[in-house]
Motif scaffolding. Sequence first.
Motif, PDB file in Angstrom:
ATOM      1  N   ARG A   1      18.045  36.664  52.714  1.00 51.74           N
ATOM      2  CA  ARG A   1      17.106  36.482  52.929  1.00 51.74           C
ATOM      3  C   ARG A   1      15.975  36.542  54.314  1.00 51.74           C
ATOM      4  NH1 ARG A   1      18.235  31.107  53.757  1.00 51.74           N
ATOM      5  NH2 ARG A   1      19.335  30.650  51.410  1.00 51.74           N
ATOM      6  N   ARG A   2      16.947  37.342  54.747  1.00 53.22           N
ATOM      7  CA  ARG A   2      16.110  37.366  55.655  1.00 53.22           C
ATOM      8  C   ARG A   2      15.066  38.497  56.099  1.00 53.22           C
ATOM      9  NH1 ARG A   2      21.006  40.242  56.319  1.00 53.22           N
ATOM     10  NH2 ARG A   2      21.256  42.296  56.272  1.00 53.22           N
ATOM     11  N   TYR A   3      15.224  39.458  54.860  1.00 49.46           N
ATOM     12  CA  TYR A   3      14.145  40.829  54.367  1.00 49.46           C
ATOM     13  C   TYR A   3      13.264  40.132  54.010  1.00 49.46           C
ATOM     14  CZ  TYR A   3      17.968  44.207  55.460  1.00 49.46           C
ATOM     15  OH  TYR A   3      19.240  44.363  55.842  1.00 49.46           O
ATOM     16  N   PRO A   4      12.958  39.453  53.172  1.00 48.87           N
ATOM     17  CA  PRO A   4      11.603  38.587  52.871  1.00 48.87           C
ATOM     18  C   PRO A   4      11.477  38.076  53.739  1.00 48.87           C
ATOM     19  CG  PRO A   4      13.001  37.327  51.526  1.00 48.87           C
ATOM     20  CD  PRO A   4      14.027  39.048  51.790  1.00 48.87           C
ATOM     21  N   GLU A   5      11.971  37.292  54.663  1.00 46.30           N
ATOM     22  CA  GLU A   5      12.083  36.114  55.357  1.00 46.30           C
ATOM     23  C   GLU A   5      11.008  36.931  56.678  1.00 46.30           C
ATOM     24  OE1 GLU A   5      14.255  33.806  59.113  1.00 46.30           O
ATOM     25  OE2 GLU A   5      14.604  33.149  57.534  1.00 46.30           O
ATOM     26  N   GLY A   6      11.781  38.023  57.208  1.00 45.14           N
ATOM     27  CA  GLY A   6      11.136  38.382  57.963  1.00 45.14           C
ATOM     28  C   GLY A   6      10.104  39.313  57.938  1.00 45.14           C
ATOM     29  N   SER A   7       9.236  39.773  56.399  1.00 50.23           N
ATOM     30  CA  SER A   7       7.659  40.154  55.676  1.00 50.23           C
ATOM     31  C   SER A   7       6.450  38.620  55.778  1.00 50.23           C
ATOM     32  CB  SER A   7       7.530  40.089  54.261  1.00 50.23           C
ATOM     33  OG  SER A   7       9.022  41.526  54.122  1.00 50.23           O
ATOM     34  N   VAL A   8       7.736  37.575  55.296  1.00 52.88           N
ATOM     35  CA  VAL A   8       6.711  36.327  56.143  1.00 52.88           C
ATOM     36  C   VAL A   8       6.211  35.506  57.514  1.00 52.88           C
ATOM     37  CG1 VAL A   8       7.128  33.637  55.991  1.00 52.88           C
ATOM     38  CG2 VAL A   8       7.577  35.247  53.743  1.00 52.88           C
ATOM     39  N   LEU A   9       7.087  36.223  58.180  1.00 52.88           N
ATOM     40  CA  LEU A   9       6.789  36.354  59.933  1.00 52.88           C
ATOM     41  C   LEU A   9       6.515  37.333  60.603  1.00 52.88           C
ATOM     42  CD1 LEU A   9       9.816  33.883  60.335  1.00 52.88           C
ATOM     43  CD2 LEU A   9       7.117  32.961  59.980  1.00 52.88           C
ATOM     44  N   THR A  10       5.711  38.254  60.067  1.00 52.10           N
ATOM     45  CA  THR A  10       5.366  39.277  60.449  1.00 52.10           C
ATOM     46  C   THR A  10       4.664  39.454  61.889  1.00 52.10           C
ATOM     47  OG1 THR A  10       5.661  40.896  58.257  1.00 52.10           O
ATOM     48  CG2 THR A  10       4.340  41.665  59.840  1.00 52.10           C
ATOM     49  N   PRO A  11       5.152  40.066  62.998  1.00 55.86           N
ATOM     50  CA  PRO A  11       4.133  39.796  64.386  1.00 55.86           C
ATOM     51  C   PRO A  11       2.906  40.746  63.490  1.00 55.86           C
ATOM     52  CG  PRO A  11       6.236  40.581  64.950  1.00 55.86           C
ATOM     53  CD  PRO A  11       5.802  40.540  63.409  1.00 55.86           C
ATOM     54  N   GLY A  12       1.667  40.237  64.575  1.00 52.61           N
ATOM     55  CA  GLY A  12       0.348  40.157  64.069  1.00 52.61           C
ATOM     56  C   GLY A  12      -0.289  40.646  63.113  1.00 52.61           C
ATOM     57  N   LEU A  13      -0.298  39.741  62.361  1.00 53.41           N
ATOM     58  CA  LEU A  13      -0.445  39.270  61.449  1.00 53.41           C
ATOM     59  C   LEU A  13      -1.018  38.121  60.710  1.00 53.41           C
ATOM     60  CD1 LEU A  13       1.211  41.289  58.216  1.00 53.41           C
ATOM     61  CD2 LEU A  13      -0.641  41.829  59.639  1.00 53.41           C
ATOM     62  N   SER A  14      -1.853  37.877  60.553  1.00 51.82           N
ATOM     63  CA  SER A  14      -2.777  36.235  60.617  1.00 51.82           C
ATOM     64  C   SER A  14      -3.908  35.695  60.038  1.00 51.82           C
ATOM     65  CB  SER A  14      -3.292  35.922  62.389  1.00 51.82           C
ATOM     66  OG  SER A  14      -4.535  36.282  62.715  1.00 51.82           O
ATOM     67  N   ASN A  15      -3.953  35.030  59.194  1.00 46.99           N
ATOM     68  CA  ASN A  15      -4.884  34.572  58.055  1.00 46.99           C
ATOM     69  C   ASN A  15      -3.910  34.954  57.104  1.00 46.99           C
ATOM     70  OD1 ASN A  15      -6.463  32.491  57.678  1.00 46.99           O
ATOM     71  ND2 ASN A  15      -7.933  34.685  58.410  1.00 46.99           N
ATOM     72  N   CYS A  16      -2.897  34.687  56.468  1.00 43.86           N
ATOM     73  CA  CYS A  16      -3.088  35.531  55.222  1.00 43.86           C
ATOM     74  C   CYS A  16      -3.323  34.256  54.065  1.00 43.86           C
ATOM     75  CB  CYS A  16      -0.921  36.057  55.394  1.00 43.86           C
ATOM     76  SG  CYS A  16      -0.891  36.653  54.084  1.00 43.86           S
ATOM     77  N   ARG A  17      -3.765  35.119  53.219  1.00 45.27           N
ATOM     78  CA  ARG A  17      -3.925  35.047  52.183  1.00 45.27           C
ATOM     79  C   ARG A  17      -3.599  35.734  50.838  1.00 45.27           C
ATOM     80  NH1 ARG A  17      -4.024  31.115  54.594  1.00 45.27           N
ATOM     81  NH2 ARG A  17      -5.558  30.284  55.597  1.00 45.27           N
ATOM     82  N   VAL A  18      -2.973  34.369  50.090  1.00 44.08           N
ATOM     83  CA  VAL A  18      -2.539  35.226  48.872  1.00 44.08           C
ATOM     84  C   VAL A  18      -3.168  34.719  47.428  1.00 44.08           C
ATOM     85  CG1 VAL A  18      -0.258  35.990  47.210  1.00 44.08           C
ATOM     86  CG2 VAL A  18      -0.105  35.458  49.922  1.00 44.08           C
ATOM     87  N   ARG A  19      -4.277  35.801  46.740  1.00 42.15           N
ATOM     88  CA  ARG A  19      -4.459  34.936  45.198  1.00 42.15           C
ATOM     89  C   ARG A  19      -4.189  36.031  44.177  1.00 42.15           C
ATOM     90  NH1 ARG A  19      -9.889  38.003  45.272  1.00 42.15           N
ATOM     91  NH2 ARG A  19      -9.293  39.527  43.662  1.00 42.15           N
ATOM     92  N   VAL A  20      -3.780  35.094  43.152  1.00 42.07           N
ATOM     93  CA  VAL A  20      -2.884  35.169  42.085  1.00 42.07           C
ATOM     94  C   VAL A  20      -3.881  35.415  41.165  1.00 42.07           C
ATOM     95  CG1 VAL A  20      -1.367  34.252  40.540  1.00 42.07           C
ATOM     96  CG2 VAL A  20      -0.332  34.161  42.265  1.00 42.07           C
ATOM     97  N   ASP A  21      -4.182  36.754  40.961  1.00 42.70           N
ATOM     98  CA  ASP A  21      -5.137  37.607  40.039  1.00 42.70           C
ATOM     99  C   ASP A  21      -4.321  37.186  38.340  1.00 42.70           C
ATOM    100  OD1 ASP A  21      -6.547  38.445  41.351  1.00 42.70           O
ATOM    101  OD2 ASP A  21      -5.191  40.494  42.694  1.00 42.70           O
ATOM    102  N   ASP A  22      -3.208  36.991  37.671  1.00 38.32           N
ATOM    103  CA  ASP A  22      -2.691  37.331  37.082  1.00 38.32           C
ATOM    104  C   ASP A  22      -1.206  36.854  36.563  1.00 38.32           C
ATOM    105  OD1 ASP A  22      -2.664  37.348  34.152  1.00 38.32           O
ATOM    106  OD2 ASP A  22      -2.291  39.614  34.112  1.00 38.32           O
ATOM    107  N   LEU A  23      -0.706  36.639  36.018  1.00 36.84           N
ATOM    108  CA  LEU A  23       0.645  36.128  36.255  1.00 36.84           C
ATOM    109  C   LEU A  23       1.685  35.641  34.294  1.00 36.84           C
ATOM    110  CD1 LEU A  23       1.873  33.649  38.230  1.00 36.84           C
ATOM    111  CD2 LEU A  23       2.453  33.254  35.815  1.00 36.84           C
TER     112      LEU A  23
END
Length: 113
Positions: free
Chosen positions: A51-73
């Motif tokens: 789990r530390r790998y996706p957690e590291g992506s979620v908490l990447t330093p220096g990135l802020s105001n992240c928004r994810v739009r689902v275009d198709d699922l």
Amino acid sequence: MSDSPDAISERNADVVRRYLRVFETQDVDELAELVAEDVLVHGAGQHVRGRRYPEGSVLTPGLSNCRVRVDDLFAAEDRVTVAFTLTYHHDRTARDLTMTGLKSYRLRELVKK
């Protein structure tokens, strides 16, 4: 009585939507509810476990105001594929960046609500 394939697909689609929302909220407690400690991650030429790998992506330093739009699922029982657009602010360069992607997930167990 077991759940129908459609019910399983819809629940797994909801799990993936919640997972993607974690990138916006940075709520690692919710991430822990959604992702197994021994998750297997394939991507960008790497195959890692934990789990530390996706957690590291979620908490990447220096990135802020992240928004994810689902275009198709698309969800079919334990498989979910999502096309998305990710926007974020790169603090070091002060630039707003956008990327698109396509990810596939295989969910081993359902999240209990």
